[in-house]
Scaffold this motif. Structure first.
Motif, PDB file in Angstrom:
ATOM      1  N   ALA A  48      69.540  79.303 -46.238  1.00 39.88           N
ATOM      2  CA  ALA A  48      70.882  79.023 -46.726  1.00 39.88           C
ATOM      3  C   ALA A  48      71.925  79.560 -45.765  1.00 39.88           C
ATOM      4  O   ALA A  48      71.696  80.526 -45.039  1.00 39.88           O
ATOM      5  N   THR A  50      75.797  81.109 -45.645  1.00 40.88           N
ATOM      6  CA  THR A  50      76.737  81.771 -46.550  1.00 40.88           C
ATOM      7  C   THR A  50      77.930  82.319 -45.798  1.00 40.88           C
ATOM      8  O   THR A  50      77.775  82.980 -44.770  1.00 40.88           O
ATOM      9  N   GLU A  52      80.955  84.729 -47.043  1.00 41.05           N
ATOM     10  CA  GLU A  52      81.330  85.498 -48.243  1.00 41.05           C
ATOM     11  C   GLU A  52      82.241  86.671 -47.888  1.00 41.05           C
ATOM     12  O   GLU A  52      81.992  87.411 -46.944  1.00 41.05           O
ATOM     13  N   GLY A 107      73.292  74.364 -44.265  1.00 37.13           N
ATOM     14  CA  GLY A 107      72.183  75.198 -44.710  1.00 37.13           C
ATOM     15  C   GLY A 107      71.136  74.340 -45.386  1.00 37.13           C
ATOM     16  O   GLY A 107      71.464  73.591 -46.322  1.00 37.13           O
ATOM     17  N   VAL A 111      74.411  75.975 -49.317  1.00 30.12           N
ATOM     18  CA  VAL A 111      75.587  76.538 -48.658  1.00 30.12           C
ATOM     19  C   VAL A 111      76.471  77.180 -49.722  1.00 30.12           C
ATOM     20  O   VAL A 111      76.751  76.573 -50.764  1.00 30.12           O
ATOM     21  N   THR A 112      76.896  78.408 -49.447  1.00 30.64           N
ATOM     22  CA  THR A 112      77.811  79.112 -50.353  1.00 30.64           C
ATOM     23  C   THR A 112      79.005  79.621 -49.573  1.00 30.64           C
ATOM     24  O   THR A 112      78.854  80.294 -48.549  1.00 30.64           O
ATOM     25  N   ILE A 113      80.188  79.277 -50.068  1.00 28.32           N
ATOM     26  CA  ILE A 113      81.444  79.822 -49.538  1.00 28.32           C
ATOM     27  C   ILE A 113      82.108  80.525 -50.717  1.00 28.32           C
ATOM     28  O   ILE A 113      82.560  79.871 -51.667  1.00 28.32           O
ATOM     29  N   LYS A 114      82.175  81.852 -50.655  1.00 28.45           N
ATOM     30  CA  LYS A 114      82.550  82.611 -51.854  1.00 28.45           C
ATOM     31  C   LYS A 114      83.502  83.760 -51.513  1.00 28.45           C
ATOM     32  O   LYS A 114      83.261  84.526 -50.587  1.00 28.45           O
ATOM     33  N   SER A 160      74.197  70.424 -47.280  1.00 31.45           N
ATOM     34  CA  SER A 160      72.840  70.926 -47.459  1.00 31.45           C
ATOM     35  C   SER A 160      71.923  69.759 -47.778  1.00 31.45           C
ATOM     36  O   SER A 160      72.175  69.005 -48.728  1.00 31.45           O
ATOM     37  N   THR A 166      78.213  75.362 -52.919  1.00 31.63           N
ATOM     38  CA  THR A 166      79.086  76.050 -53.877  1.00 31.63           C
ATOM     39  C   THR A 166      80.278  76.653 -53.144  1.00 31.63           C
ATOM     40  O   THR A 166      80.118  77.390 -52.163  1.00 31.63           O
TER      41      THR A 166
END
Length: 276
Positions: A48, A50, A52, A107, A111-114, A160, A166
């Motif tokens: 993944a 990320t 963050e 990813g 994929v996380t963008i937080k 992804s 997210t």
């Protein structure tokens, strides 16, 4: 960012005639926490990807003031906590002359963008006074928090092939104020307590277009297992105030609590494409 600020103060006075005892704490903090991909590529071929940014700060103030005298006694305590901050996690296009260089985040499993803020502010005060004639005990707490929490894209390709994408901005802040003012006197006694909690903020999650002059570049978001763009605010304001007074001739006791909250919570797609 995981900063802790603690302040403790106390003042006690005693005299045959007049006495004043006071404790004052002032905590001030401002911070910027940023995780960013700008005009470049972040890629994970097996796992993944990320981006963050998070803040988990604590501001605590405790103050006590006491006074004891035969003629006049004043015991007071004040705590002021102020926090302002910006927390950002973003994938952004970079501007160059009149053009835009897009960003890419990929990813395989997601994929996380937080961006998240979990700050706590606490103030506890007590003011006590006693006198044969007149006495005043007072406690005041002021907690102020303001800021921006932002997660998003502007002119970025985010995808992804096997997982979900997210984009999330969230706050879980707590403001707590406890104040007590108490006094006892043979003639006149006054006990007062005031708590003021103020929160204002912007919580923003978005897929947006980047602009540079007349040039515009939208974002493209693709998640094989889904796409979530989410903004949440779970802020809590708590205040407790008590004023106690006992006087032979006259007495006044009062407690006042004021909680004020304002802000914007927004999840948005603008000038961009989202596909699942």
């Amino acid at each position: 960012d995981d900063t802790t600020i603690n302040g403790v103060a106390g003042g006690v006075a005693a005299a045959n005639s007049a006495a004043v005892g006071a404790g004052v704490v002032v905590n001030l903090m401002s911070a910027t926490v940023r995780a960013q991909v700008s005009g470049s590529t972040l890629e994970s071929s097996d796992g993944a990807a990320t981006i963050e940014a998070s803040a988990n700060d604590d501001l605590t103030g405790v103050a006590i003031g006491g006074a004891f005298a035969s003629t006049f006694a004043l015991g007071g305590a004040v705590v002021v906590n102020t926090f302002s901050g910006t927390v950002e996690a973003q994938a952004l296009a970079a501007a160059s002359s009149q053009s835009l260089l897009g960003a890419a985040v990929r990813g395989k499993t997601g994929v996380t963008i937080k961006a998240s803020d979990d700050t706590s502010i606490s103030g506890v005060v007590g003011g006590v006074a006693a006198s044969s004639n007149a006495a005043i005990g007072a406690g005041v707490v002021t907690n102020v928090m303001s800021g921006t929490v932002r997660a998003g894209t502007a002119g970025a390709v985010v995808g992804s092939t096997n997982g979900a994408v997210t984009i999330e901005a969230s706050t879980n802040d707590d403001l707590v104020g406890v104040a007590l003012g108490g006094s006892g006197a043979g003639e006149f006694a006054a006990g007062g307590a005031v708590v003021v909690n103020t929160f204002s903020g912007t919580i923003d999650a978005r897929a947006d277009a980047a602009t540079n002059g007349s040039t515009s570049l939208g974002s493209t978001i693709t998640g094989q297992a889904g796409v979530t763009i989410k903004a949440t605010d779970d802020t809590t304001l708590n205040g407790t105030g008590g004023g106690l007074a006992a006087g032979g001739t006259a007495a006044l006791g009062a407690g006042v609590v004021t909680n004020v909250m304002s802000g914007t919570v927004r999840a948005k797609v603008s000038g961009s494409t989202v596909t699942s």
